[in-house]
Design a protein around this motif. Structure first.
Motif, PDB file in Angstrom:
ATOM      1  N   LYS A 173       0.827  -1.205   0.000  1.00  0.00           N
ATOM      2  CA  LYS A 173       0.000   0.000   0.000  1.00  0.00           C
ATOM      3  C   LYS A 173       0.864   1.258   0.000  1.00  0.00           C
ATOM      4  N   ILE A 176       2.045   1.846  -3.487  1.00  0.00           N
ATOM      5  CA  ILE A 176       0.966   2.375  -4.326  1.00  0.00           C
ATOM      6  C   ILE A 176       0.779   3.867  -4.070  1.00  0.00           C
ATOM      7  N   GLU A 180       1.192   6.888  -6.770  1.00  0.00           N
ATOM      8  CA  GLU A 180       0.118   7.857  -7.009  1.00  0.00           C
ATOM      9  C   GLU A 180       0.603   9.279  -6.773  1.00  0.00           C
TER      10      GLU A 180
END
Length: 202
Positions: A173, A176, A180
Motif C-alpha cells: 500500500k 501504491i 500515485e
C-alpha cells in the motif's frame, strides 16, 4: 580381510574417502548402502577399506597388528584418525548473535534465523523459540507472542506467516501511495502546489 562378497553384490555408489569431508557422514552413508547387501562384519571391514583414495589408506597400515577385532573398532579408529576433518558445528549460542535489523522484514529475518537453526544439532524447540523472540525487533509479532505465548514451533510459524502477510500488505500500500504521489506531481508539471495562505486576522 579375505572374504567372499555376496552373490547379489553391486559396487557402492559412495565416493571414495579422500580425508577432506566429515568421517562420521562417510560412515553413515557407507553403512546405509552396504546394509542393502550384508551386515556381516568381515565384509563390512573389507569393503570399507576399499573406499579410500590414494594414500589415505596409509593410516590403516600403521595400526598395530590384530588391533581390529570388529567393524565397530575399525570405524572408531577411522573416525579418530580423521577427526580434524569434521566440520565445525554451530551451537545455540550462535542464535544470540542473530538480530533483526531495523529495516529487515519479518519474512527475511525468519528465513535467516531458520537456516541457522537447522544447522545446529539437537536444538530443542523451546530453545529455538526463546532465541527467536529475544532477537526479534519489538513489533506487532513480538507483542502477540508476549500476550499469547506458544510452545509449538508449527503454531509459531503459522502465526508469523500472518504477520508477514500483514507487513507485506502495508508495504504494498505504501508503494501504491508513492506511485500515485509521483503521478499527481507529473500531472501538475512536476511541482508541488503550495497551499494558499489562510488569513488568520491581526
Amino acid at each position: 580381510m579375505e572374504v567372499s562378497l555376496p552373490n547379489n553384490w553391486k559396487n557402492l555408489t559412495l565416493e571414495k574417502y579422500d580425508g577432506s569431508t566429515d568421517p562420521d557422514e562417510h560412515v553413515t552413508v557407507y553403512i546405509t548402502q552396504i546394509n542393502l547387501y550384508t551386515s556381516e562384519d568381515a565384509i563390512l571391514c573389507r569393503v570399507f577399506l576399499k573406499m579410500f583414495k590414494g594414500a589415505k589408506l596409509s593410516w590403516f597400515a600403521k595400526l598395530p597388528p590384530y588391533s581390529i577385532d570388529c567393524f565397530d573398532t575399525l570405524v572408531m579408529k577411522f573416525e579418530a584418525h580423521f577427526a580434524t576433518s569434521k566440520p565445525h558445528h554451530l551451537t545455540s549460542i550462535t542464535l544470540v548473535n542473530i538480530r533483526q535489523k531495523k529495516e529487515e522484514s519479518l519474512r527475511a529475518f525468519m528465513e535467516k534465523f531458520g537456516r541457522v537453526a537447522l544447522s545446529i544439532r539437537n536444538l530443542s524447540p523451546k530453545m529455538t523459540m526463546h532465541h527467536m523472540v529475544t532477537t526479534l525487533k519489538p513489533r506487532l509479532f513480538v507483542d502477540s507472542l508476549c500476550k499469547q505465548p506458544t510452545t509449538d514451533l508449527v503454531e509459531l510459524r503459522q502465526r508469523a506467516t500472518k504477520f508477514m502477510q500483514l507487513e507485506e500488505l502495508k508495504s504494498f500500500k505504501s508503494q501504491i501511495r508513492a506511485i500515485e504521489g509521483v503521478e499527481r506531481r507529473e500531472k501538475d508539471g512536476g511541482r508541488w502546489r503550495k497551499p494558499k495562505d489562510v488569513y488568520k486576522g491581526p
